[in-house]
Scaffold this motif. Structure first.
Motif, short mmCIF file in Angstrom:
data_model
loop_
_atom_site.label_atom_id
_atom_site.label_comp_id
_atom_site.label_asym_id
_atom_site.label_seq_id
_atom_site.Cartn_x
_atom_site.Cartn_y
_atom_site.Cartn_z
N PHE A 145 -27.64 -13.30 16.09
CA PHE A 145 -28.40 -14.55 15.99
C PHE A 145 -27.57 -15.76 16.39
N ILE A 146 -26.37 -15.91 15.78
CA ILE A 146 -25.60 -17.12 16.04
C ILE A 146 -25.06 -17.18 17.47
N ILE B 186 -21.70 -21.73 14.15
CA ILE B 186 -21.03 -20.44 14.29
C ILE B 186 -19.71 -20.42 13.53
N GLY B 187 -18.96 -21.53 13.60
CA GLY B 187 -17.65 -21.58 12.96
C GLY B 187 -17.71 -21.45 11.46
N LEU C 152 -16.17 -18.62 22.46
CA LEU C 152 -17.28 -19.53 22.22
C LEU C 152 -17.34 -20.64 23.25
N ALA C 153 -16.17 -21.07 23.75
CA ALA C 153 -16.17 -22.07 24.82
C ALA C 153 -16.92 -21.54 26.03
N ALA C 154 -16.73 -20.25 26.33
CA ALA C 154 -17.41 -19.66 27.48
C ALA C 154 -18.89 -19.42 27.21
N SER C 155 -19.22 -18.90 26.04
CA SER C 155 -20.61 -18.52 25.77
C SER C 155 -21.53 -19.73 25.62
N LEU D 163 -12.22 -21.20 12.74
CA LEU D 163 -11.54 -22.38 13.28
C LEU D 163 -11.62 -22.40 14.80
N GLY D 164 -11.43 -21.24 15.42
CA GLY D 164 -11.53 -21.17 16.88
C GLY D 164 -12.93 -21.46 17.38
N ASP D 165 -13.94 -20.98 16.66
CA ASP D 165 -15.32 -21.24 17.06
C ASP D 165 -15.66 -22.72 16.98
N ILE D 166 -15.13 -23.39 15.97
CA ILE D 166 -15.40 -24.83 15.83
C ILE D 166 -14.67 -25.63 16.91
N LEU D 167 -13.46 -25.23 17.24
CA LEU D 167 -12.65 -25.98 18.20
C LEU D 167 -13.05 -25.71 19.65
N GLY D 168 -13.45 -24.48 19.98
CA GLY D 168 -13.66 -24.09 21.37
C GLY D 168 -14.68 -24.91 22.14
#
Length: 423
Positions: free
Chosen positions: A27-28, A57-58, A250-253, A370-375
């Motif tokens: 979902f996310i 997501i993060g 996440l930056a790519a998606s 943390l990576g999901d929030i930053l990406g």
């Protein structure tokens, strides 16, 4: 499989874990198709708009909120039920997220086209309520209590290191049986005696605040799992590599649809790229279990090599110009993430033991959160200053390659150290 693994409840757990991961992680990740809708509706910068998806997501991984409360236990409980074929069943369960990414993005796009993004969101929320049903069926097996850490065990089998008060025990009885126990006069007198002893002990604690603070700090370090980083440096490696790979993924998606649409591909076609990723990651998750279980492919080496493949495919997206080219690149990317992400709990289990899996996985989820929030904001900032989505994918690919090289260097050094010790 052992007898416990062949029970109906054990198989039910595997199915429920599969469905939970489909409806939570699937979902996310599929919500990234909403990015263009947000851009058109709010008309703000890419950096700010991407925060809608990255925060959602993060926080799933960062604080165990929402779907994070469902996803984490769905991974850990597989290790409680399945030992011999842990890798294979873990791959089948985690395939739920791949099926979600495969099916949900085109469905979301159809719902958006028909009902608008707000109407689509309401329908999606109703679909996700099915997680509650799966959660109700999940319970740790009785014969695997010895695998739990002391503070995870019930009061009747817990160690002296994890103290429980009479109120805690009565509360647990109420939760399990629904019965409330009212103490009789003799029990009440015993409680009074205990209260006096507790009061006297509290006075002694007050006289030695430094000892009390030291004990509190020690309990905190033990309960949070921070000591695992000192006793198992491998956890720090997994924390770092999962952090930067989450930034990349996440930056790519988030910007995948926007990048493909910018070169003339329709939005519906772009949403089917997620389907391609989902199908190929499903294949990767099924294959990786058999490869690890056969004993010929070290999980850590599989993690590193497939991170590298993911990085190369993301970097090449920057030069893609047609749907077939993007499809081929995302075949490679989807297969790679289908292998390397499910291998993480396997690597943690082999290095730290199943008794530390829940705690270690919690720290890894923190890194992913943390990576999901930053990406996405970082990639959005690159787009805002360049007006070009290519830099987003170059950054993402570079980070994946960096993570892969870091793991490969550790793997090589670890093998060299092991050979020296045995020779």
């Amino acid at each position: 499989m052992g007898n416990q693994e062949l029970t109906f409840h054990g198989l039910t757990i595997a199915v429920c874990s599969h469905v939970v991961q489909l409806l939570s992680i699937g979902f996310i990740l599929s919500m990234n198709v909403f990015y263009i809708e947000y851009i058109d509706y709010f008309k703000d910068s890419a950096t700010k708009t991407s925060l809608v998806n990255s925060i959602g997501i993060g926080t799933t991984f960062l604080i165990g909120s929402g779907t994070g409360l469902a996803y984490g236990p769905s991974v850990v409980i597989i290790g409680r039920y399945f030992h011999k074929y842990h890798t294979l069943v873990n791959g089948i369960a985690s395939a739920g997220s791949s099926i979600g990414v495969m099916v949900l993005p085109p469905l979301y796009q159809v719902l958006i086209d028909k009902y608008g993004w707000k109407g689509a969101m309401l329908i999606i929320a109703a679909m996700n309520m099915h997680i509650v049903v799966c959660g109700c069926l999940m319970r740790a097996p009785e014969d695997r209590l010895q695998d739990l850490s002391p503070c995870e065990q019930p009061a009747s089998v817990s160690s002296p290191d994890c103290e429980a008060t009479a109120d805690d025990i009565e509360t647990s009885k109420f939760i399990d049986t629904g019965e409330v126990h009212i103490p009789n006069s003799e029990e009440a007198s015993e409680v009074k005696i205990l209260d006096k002893k507790t009061a006297s002990s509290d006075e002694s604690i007050g006289k030695k605040p430094s000892v009390h603070k030291h004990k509190m700090l020690s309990n905190f370090l033990s309960g949070s799992g921070i000591k695992l980083f000192r006793s198992h440096p491998f956890l720090l490696l997994m924390w770092f590599t999962n952090f930067i790979s989450a930034v990349a993924y996440l930056a790519a998606s988030v910007y995948m649809v926007a990048k493909v649409v910018s070169v003339g591909v329709t939005r519906l076609q772009a949403s089917f790229l997620f389907t391609i990723i989902g199908i190929c990651s499903l294949v990767g998750k099924i294959i990786h279990g058999s490869m690890v279980d056969c004993g010929k492919f070290p999980p850590l080496l599989m993690f590193s090599s497939h991170l590298f493949l993911a990085g190369i495919s993301l970097m090449l997206v920057s030069i893609g110009g047609s749907f077939p080219v993007f499809a081929v690149l995302f075949v490679v990317f989807g297969y790679s993430i289908g292998v390397y992400f499910p291998v993480v709990p396997i690597c943690l289990t082999k290095r730290l033991g199943v008794q530390n899996l829940a705690t270690a996985l919690g720290w890894v989820f923190l890194a992913v959160g943390l990576g999901d929030i930053l990406g996405p904001p970082l990639a959005g900032w690159l787009f805002d200053i360049s007006s070009n989505y290519n830099y987003c994918f170059i950054m993402a690919g570079t980070l994946d390659i960096l993570a892969a090289v870091t793991v490969l260097l550790y793997y090589g050094f670890d093998r060299y150290r092991t050979k020296r010790q045995t020779s």
